[in-house]
Write an enzyme that holds these catalytic residues in place. Sequence first.
Site, PDB file in Angstrom:
ATOM      1  N   GLY A  45       0.847  -1.186   0.000  1.00 45.75           N
ATOM      2  CA  GLY A  45       0.000   0.000   0.000  1.00 45.75           C
ATOM      3  C   GLY A  45       0.883   1.236   0.000  1.00 45.75           C
ATOM      4  N   GLN A  50       2.754  10.030   1.409  1.00 47.13           N
ATOM      5  CA  GLN A  50       4.074   9.393   1.484  1.00 47.13           C
ATOM      6  C   GLN A  50       4.969   9.734   0.302  1.00 47.13           C
ATOM      7  OE1 GLN A  50       2.284   5.318   2.314  1.00 47.13           O
ATOM      8  NE2 GLN A  50       4.169   5.224   3.493  1.00 47.13           N
ATOM      9  N   CYS A  98       5.604  -0.017   7.381  1.00 46.44           N
ATOM     10  CA  CYS A  98       5.241   1.159   6.593  1.00 46.44           C
ATOM     11  C   CYS A  98       6.468   1.623   5.828  1.00 46.44           C
ATOM     12  CB  CYS A  98       4.758   2.263   7.543  1.00 46.44           C
ATOM     13  SG  CYS A  98       4.281   3.777   6.699  1.00 46.44           S
ATOM     14  N   LEU A  99       6.296   1.941   4.548  1.00 44.97           N
ATOM     15  CA  LEU A  99       7.458   2.341   3.735  1.00 44.97           C
ATOM     16  C   LEU A  99       8.102   3.627   4.254  1.00 44.97           C
ATOM     17  CD1 LEU A  99       6.149   1.470   0.145  1.00 44.97           C
ATOM     18  CD2 LEU A  99       7.688   0.128   1.596  1.00 44.97           C
ATOM     19  N   HIS A 140      -4.667   1.071   7.436  1.00 47.49           N
ATOM     20  CA  HIS A 140      -3.327   1.670   7.560  1.00 47.49           C
ATOM     21  C   HIS A 140      -3.158   2.826   6.558  1.00 47.49           C
ATOM     22  CE1 HIS A 140       1.199   1.404   8.133  1.00 47.49           C
ATOM     23  NE2 HIS A 140       1.099   2.081   7.007  1.00 47.49           N
ATOM     24  N   GLU A 141      -3.567   2.585   5.312  1.00 47.16           N
ATOM     25  CA  GLU A 141      -3.427   3.630   4.283  1.00 47.16           C
ATOM     26  C   GLU A 141      -4.383   4.787   4.544  1.00 47.16           C
ATOM     27  OE1 GLU A 141      -0.856   3.523   2.526  1.00 47.16           O
ATOM     28  OE2 GLU A 141      -0.423   1.456   3.071  1.00 47.16           O
ATOM     29  N   HIS A 144      -3.044   7.300   6.789  1.00 50.00           N
ATOM     30  CA  HIS A 144      -2.102   8.251   6.173  1.00 50.00           C
ATOM     31  C   HIS A 144      -2.816   9.495   5.645  1.00 50.00           C
ATOM     32  CE1 HIS A 144       1.789   6.344   6.400  1.00 50.00           C
ATOM     33  NE2 HIS A 144       1.353   5.220   5.857  1.00 50.00           N
TER      34      HIS A 144
END
Length: 186
Positions: A45, A50, A98-99, A140-141, A144
Amino acid sequence: MILPIVGYGNPVLKKKAGEIDASYPGLEKLLEDMWETMYTASGVGLAAPQVGKPIRLFIVDASPFEDEEEELKDFKKVFINAQMLEETGEEWFFNEGCLSFPELREDVLRKPKIRIKYQDEKFNTFEEEYDGVAARIIQHEYDHIEGIVFVDRITPLKRRLIKSKLTNIIKGVTQPAYKMKFAQKK
Ligand code: NI
């Protein structure tokens, strides 16, 4: 084009993102770049904040989880202007990464079932329910685009325990294999 992924500590990750419409400039190219960026970093994701864009847009490809849940085999979706309508059920732990937080994973508690309203890349509106891993990735996304990151959802004690790891991410000491933009790297 691979975009640099913004690391923890950058203010764009703390900002509530704004809605967009079909006139948003360069949306098609942005989506193409986000897919490429996400796959290059082996993510499931990626949210627009991000990559430095404070807009309500995220992408999900849950197919790496198909061994656990067969129906995730072709789960690849764009979520624009998403609004979480409902989260229900008894909270469960899932190990999230998470990236924007290279080399950090933490168990996070969330409810298992969601109902979400969103638009796809053609701005068709959907209202859908998800559970299991798909719901988890979407939650999670979705966080963001609300300016929330997964370490905001762990206990203060756990957060203290990973404080030095977080500092290393802010300063760019923790360098992943993919391209990143760190908050305080000199
Ligand atoms: Ni994330």
